[in-house]
Design a protein around this motif. Structure first.
Motif, short mmCIF file in Angstrom:
data_model
loop_
_atom_site.label_atom_id
_atom_site.label_comp_id
_atom_site.label_asym_id
_atom_site.label_seq_id
_atom_site.Cartn_x
_atom_site.Cartn_y
_atom_site.Cartn_z
N ALA A 127 0.83 -1.21 0.00
CA ALA A 127 0.00 0.00 0.00
C ALA A 127 0.86 1.26 0.00
O ALA A 127 0.56 2.23 -0.69
CB ALA A 127 -0.93 0.00 1.21
N ARG A 128 1.94 1.25 0.75
CA ARG A 128 2.82 2.43 0.80
C ARG A 128 3.56 2.62 -0.52
O ARG A 128 3.64 3.74 -1.03
CB ARG A 128 3.81 2.29 1.95
N LYS A 129 4.07 1.54 -1.08
CA LYS A 129 4.83 1.63 -2.32
C LYS A 129 3.96 2.09 -3.48
O LYS A 129 4.37 2.91 -4.29
CB LYS A 129 5.46 0.27 -2.65
N SER A 130 2.74 1.60 -3.56
CA SER A 130 1.85 1.95 -4.67
C SER A 130 1.09 3.27 -4.45
O SER A 130 0.35 3.70 -5.33
CB SER A 130 0.85 0.83 -4.92
N LYS A 131 1.27 3.88 -3.26
CA LYS A 131 0.62 5.15 -2.91
C LYS A 131 -0.90 5.07 -3.06
O LYS A 131 -1.54 6.01 -3.49
CB LYS A 131 1.20 6.29 -3.73
N VAL A 132 -1.45 3.95 -2.68
CA VAL A 132 -2.88 3.73 -2.83
C VAL A 132 -3.70 4.62 -1.87
O VAL A 132 -4.80 5.04 -2.22
CB VAL A 132 -3.22 2.22 -2.67
N PHE B 261 -7.64 8.97 -1.18
CA PHE B 261 -8.06 10.22 -0.55
C PHE B 261 -7.86 11.45 -1.44
O PHE B 261 -8.33 12.53 -1.12
CB PHE B 261 -7.30 10.44 0.75
N ARG B 262 -7.14 11.28 -2.54
CA ARG B 262 -6.81 12.39 -3.44
C ARG B 262 -6.08 13.51 -2.70
O ARG B 262 -6.30 14.69 -2.95
CB ARG B 262 -8.06 12.92 -4.13
N LEU B 263 -5.24 13.11 -1.76
CA LEU B 263 -4.42 14.02 -0.97
C LEU B 263 -3.10 13.35 -0.64
O LEU B 263 -3.01 12.12 -0.63
CB LEU B 263 -5.10 14.36 0.37
N SER B 264 -2.11 14.15 -0.32
CA SER B 264 -0.84 13.63 0.15
C SER B 264 -1.01 13.13 1.58
O SER B 264 -1.58 13.83 2.42
CB SER B 264 0.21 14.73 0.08
N VAL B 265 -0.54 11.93 1.86
CA VAL B 265 -0.66 11.36 3.20
C VAL B 265 0.61 11.68 3.98
O VAL B 265 1.71 11.38 3.53
CB VAL B 265 -0.88 9.82 3.13
N PRO B 266 0.47 12.32 5.16
CA PRO B 266 1.65 12.68 5.95
C PRO B 266 2.42 11.45 6.41
O PRO B 266 1.84 10.37 6.62
CB PRO B 266 1.06 13.42 7.16
N GLY B 267 3.70 11.62 6.59
CA GLY B 267 4.56 10.53 7.05
C GLY B 267 4.17 10.01 8.42
O GLY B 267 4.36 8.84 8.73
N GLU B 268 3.57 10.88 9.26
CA GLU B 268 3.15 10.46 10.60
C GLU B 268 2.08 9.37 10.53
O GLU B 268 2.01 8.51 11.41
CB GLU B 268 2.59 11.64 11.41
N VAL B 269 1.25 9.41 9.50
CA VAL B 269 0.21 8.39 9.35
C VAL B 269 0.86 7.04 9.05
O VAL B 269 0.51 6.03 9.66
CB VAL B 269 -0.80 8.78 8.25
N TYR B 270 1.83 7.04 8.15
CA TYR B 270 2.54 5.79 7.84
C TYR B 270 3.32 5.30 9.06
O TYR B 270 3.38 4.10 9.33
CB TYR B 270 3.47 5.98 6.65
N ASP B 271 3.93 6.24 9.81
CA ASP B 271 4.66 5.85 11.01
C ASP B 271 3.71 5.23 12.04
O ASP B 271 4.04 4.24 12.69
CB ASP B 271 5.37 7.06 11.63
N GLY B 272 2.51 5.81 12.18
CA GLY B 272 1.51 5.26 13.09
C GLY B 272 1.04 3.88 12.68
O GLY B 272 0.86 3.00 13.52
N LEU B 273 0.84 3.70 11.38
CA LEU B 273 0.45 2.37 10.88
C LEU B 273 1.56 1.35 11.14
O LEU B 273 1.29 0.21 11.52
CB LEU B 273 0.13 2.42 9.39
N GLN B 274 2.82 1.78 10.95
CA GLN B 274 3.94 0.89 11.21
C GLN B 274 3.99 0.52 12.70
O GLN B 274 4.25 -0.63 13.04
CB GLN B 274 5.26 1.55 10.79
N ALA B 275 3.70 1.47 13.58
CA ALA B 275 3.69 1.20 15.02
C ALA B 275 2.59 0.20 15.37
O ALA B 275 2.80 -0.71 16.19
CB ALA B 275 3.50 2.49 15.80
N ILE B 276 1.42 0.35 14.77
CA ILE B 276 0.32 -0.60 15.01
C ILE B 276 0.73 -1.99 14.52
O ILE B 276 0.50 -3.00 15.18
CB ILE B 276 -0.96 -0.12 14.33
N LEU B 277 1.35 -2.02 13.36
CA LEU B 277 1.81 -3.29 12.79
C LEU B 277 2.82 -3.96 13.72
O LEU B 277 2.74 -5.16 13.98
CB LEU B 277 2.43 -3.03 11.42
N ASP B 278 3.76 -3.17 14.24
CA ASP B 278 4.77 -3.71 15.14
C ASP B 278 4.16 -4.20 16.45
O ASP B 278 4.58 -5.23 16.98
CB ASP B 278 5.84 -2.65 15.43
N SER B 279 3.15 -3.49 16.96
CA SER B 279 2.51 -3.90 18.21
C SER B 279 1.69 -5.17 18.05
O SER B 279 1.51 -5.92 19.00
CB SER B 279 1.64 -2.78 18.77
#
Length: 95
Positions: free
Chosen positions: A60-65, A70-88
Motif C-alpha cells: 500500500a505504501r509503495k503503490s501510494k494507494v 483520498f486524493r491528498l498527500s498522506v503525511p509521514g506520521e500516518v505511515y509511522d503510526g500504521l507501522q507502530a500498530i503493525l509492530d505492536s
C-alpha cells in the motif's frame, strides 16, 4: 428462531481481499481534509482499510494507494503510526 448478524466486510488496499472490518486498520480523511489513523473505527469521514500484515502495508505504501484513495498527500506520521500498530500486533500474517 435466532436472527443472523452480518459481519461487515471491508477491502484491504494492500492485498485487495475482503475481510471483517474489525481485523483491519482504518485510516480516515475527515470532512476538513485531515488524514489520521482511526483506532476506534468511529471517526467521521472517508475510510480506507489496510490489513495488519507487513506485506500489505509495504504494498500500500509503495503503490501510494492511500494518496489515490483520498486524493491528498498522506503525511509521514500516518505511515509511522500504521507501522507502530503493525509492530505492536507482532506483524500478523494473513492467509
Amino acid at each position: 428462531m435466532r436472527k443472523k448478524t452480518k459481519t461487515p466486510l471491508r477491502q484491504c488496499l494492500g492485498c485487495r481481499e475482503h475481510k471483517p472490518k474489525k481485523e483491519l486498520c482504518r485510516v480516515t480523511k475527515s470532512p476538513l481534509g485531515e488524514i489520521s489513523i482511526d483506532e476506534g473505527g468511529k471517526k467521521p469521514g472517508r475510510g480506507a482499510y489496510i490489513c495488519p500484515a507487513p506485506e500489505c502495508f509495504k504494498k500500500a505504501r509503495k503503490s501510494k494507494v492511500l494518496e489515490r484513495n483520498f486524493r491528498l498527500s498522506v503525511p509521514g506520521e500516518v505511515y509511522d503510526g500504521l507501522q507502530a500498530i503493525l509492530d505492536s500486533n507482532g506483524g500478523a500474517k494473513h492467509e
